[in-house]
Design a protein around this motif. Structure first.
Motif, PDB file in Angstrom:
ATOM      1  N   ALA A  27       0.820  -1.221   0.000  1.00 18.87           N
ATOM      2  CA  ALA A  27       0.000   0.000   0.000  1.00 18.87           C
ATOM      3  C   ALA A  27       0.853   1.269   0.000  1.00 18.87           C
ATOM      4  O   ALA A  27       0.564   2.223  -0.734  1.00 18.87           O
ATOM      5  CB  ALA A  27      -0.949   0.001   1.192  1.00 18.87           C
ATOM      6  N   GLY A  28       1.902   1.309   0.792  1.00 16.79           N
ATOM      7  CA  GLY A  28       2.760   2.489   0.843  1.00 16.79           C
ATOM      8  C   GLY A  28       3.472   2.744  -0.480  1.00 16.79           C
ATOM      9  O   GLY A  28       3.646   3.898  -0.885  1.00 16.79           O
ATOM     10  N   VAL A  29       3.875   1.674  -1.159  1.00 12.16           N
ATOM     11  CA  VAL A  29       4.538   1.812  -2.462  1.00 12.16           C
ATOM     12  C   VAL A  29       3.551   2.383  -3.490  1.00 12.16           C
ATOM     13  O   VAL A  29       3.889   3.290  -4.253  1.00 12.16           O
ATOM     14  CB  VAL A  29       5.107   0.459  -2.953  1.00 12.16           C
ATOM     15  N   ARG A  30       2.313   1.872  -3.488  1.00 13.58           N
ATOM     16  CA  ARG A  30       1.308   2.384  -4.423  1.00 13.58           C
ATOM     17  C   ARG A  30       1.030   3.873  -4.184  1.00 13.58           C
ATOM     18  O   ARG A  30       0.962   4.665  -5.126  1.00 13.58           O
ATOM     19  CB  ARG A  30       0.018   1.572  -4.312  1.00 13.58           C
ATOM     20  N   LYS A  31       0.913   4.272  -2.919  1.00 11.59           N
ATOM     21  CA  LYS A  31       0.684   5.685  -2.597  1.00 11.59           C
ATOM     22  C   LYS A  31       1.883   6.538  -3.009  1.00 11.59           C
ATOM     23  O   LYS A  31       1.716   7.642  -3.512  1.00 11.59           O
ATOM     24  CB  LYS A  31       0.409   5.853  -1.100  1.00 11.59           C
ATOM     25  N   PHE A  32       3.085   6.020  -2.776  1.00 11.48           N
ATOM     26  CA  PHE A  32       4.297   6.736  -3.165  1.00 11.48           C
ATOM     27  C   PHE A  32       4.307   6.979  -4.672  1.00 11.48           C
ATOM     28  O   PHE A  32       4.593   8.092  -5.126  1.00 11.48           O
ATOM     29  CB  PHE A  32       5.546   5.935  -2.749  1.00 11.48           C
ATOM     30  N   ILE A  33       3.988   5.969  -5.443  1.00 11.99           N
ATOM     31  CA  ILE A  33       3.988   6.105  -6.905  1.00 11.99           C
ATOM     32  C   ILE A  33       2.946   7.129  -7.343  1.00 11.99           C
ATOM     33  O   ILE A  33       3.233   7.999  -8.174  1.00 11.99           O
ATOM     34  CB  ILE A  33       3.748   4.744  -7.579  1.00 11.99           C
ATOM     35  N   GLN A  34       1.748   7.055  -6.785  1.00 11.69           N
ATOM     36  CA  GLN A  34       0.691   7.986  -7.169  1.00 11.69           C
ATOM     37  C   GLN A  34       1.056   9.433  -6.857  1.00 11.69           C
ATOM     38  O   GLN A  34       0.766  10.335  -7.647  1.00 11.69           O
ATOM     39  CB  GLN A  34      -0.616   7.626  -6.453  1.00 11.69           C
ATOM     40  N   SER A  35       1.716   9.671  -5.742  1.00 10.10           N
ATOM     41  CA  SER A  35       1.980  11.051  -5.347  1.00 10.10           C
ATOM     42  C   SER A  35       3.330  11.587  -5.822  1.00 10.10           C
ATOM     43  O   SER A  35       3.467  12.787  -6.036  1.00 10.10           O
ATOM     44  CB  SER A  35       1.893  11.184  -3.824  1.00 10.10           C
TER      45      SER A  35
END
Length: 99
Positions: A27-35
């Motif tokens: 989840a943290g990796v996905r949020k990092f990529i999006q932002s």
């Protein structure tokens, strides 16, 4: 914006993120990529920033440096800010002291 987005050294040739599209561990990796991905690419348009999604894998970051040297680190269960910190550490692991 990530602290290293504008300061990725030229010795870094590729950043690769492997993660699962649905797992809570990623989840943290996905949020990092999006932002953060847009600012990284706009600041470093020639950098290869690869995003690899696969089912049921543990998230990892890989950084390839000049002359083929490569480092990696696990990103499982990290928050978005922790992912940013780990990527910064990984990028600086082989570039400290280099011009």
């Amino acid at each position: 914006m990530s602290s290293f987005a504008k300061q990725i050294p030229k010795s870094v040739k590729e950043v690769r993120l492997h993660f699962c599209q649905t797992s809570g561990h990623s989840a943290g990796v996905r949020k990092f990529i999006q932002s953060t991905y847009p600012s990284i690419k706009s600041s470093n348009p020639d950098l290869k920033f690869l995003i690899r999604e696969a089912s049921d894998i543990s998230p990892r970051a890989f950084v390839r440096f000049e002359r083929g040297a490569e480092s990696q680190t696990p990103l499982a269960d990290l928050s978005e800010s922790q992912v940013s910190t780990e990527l910064g550490r990984l990028i600086n692991s082989q570039t400290v002291g280099k011009a």
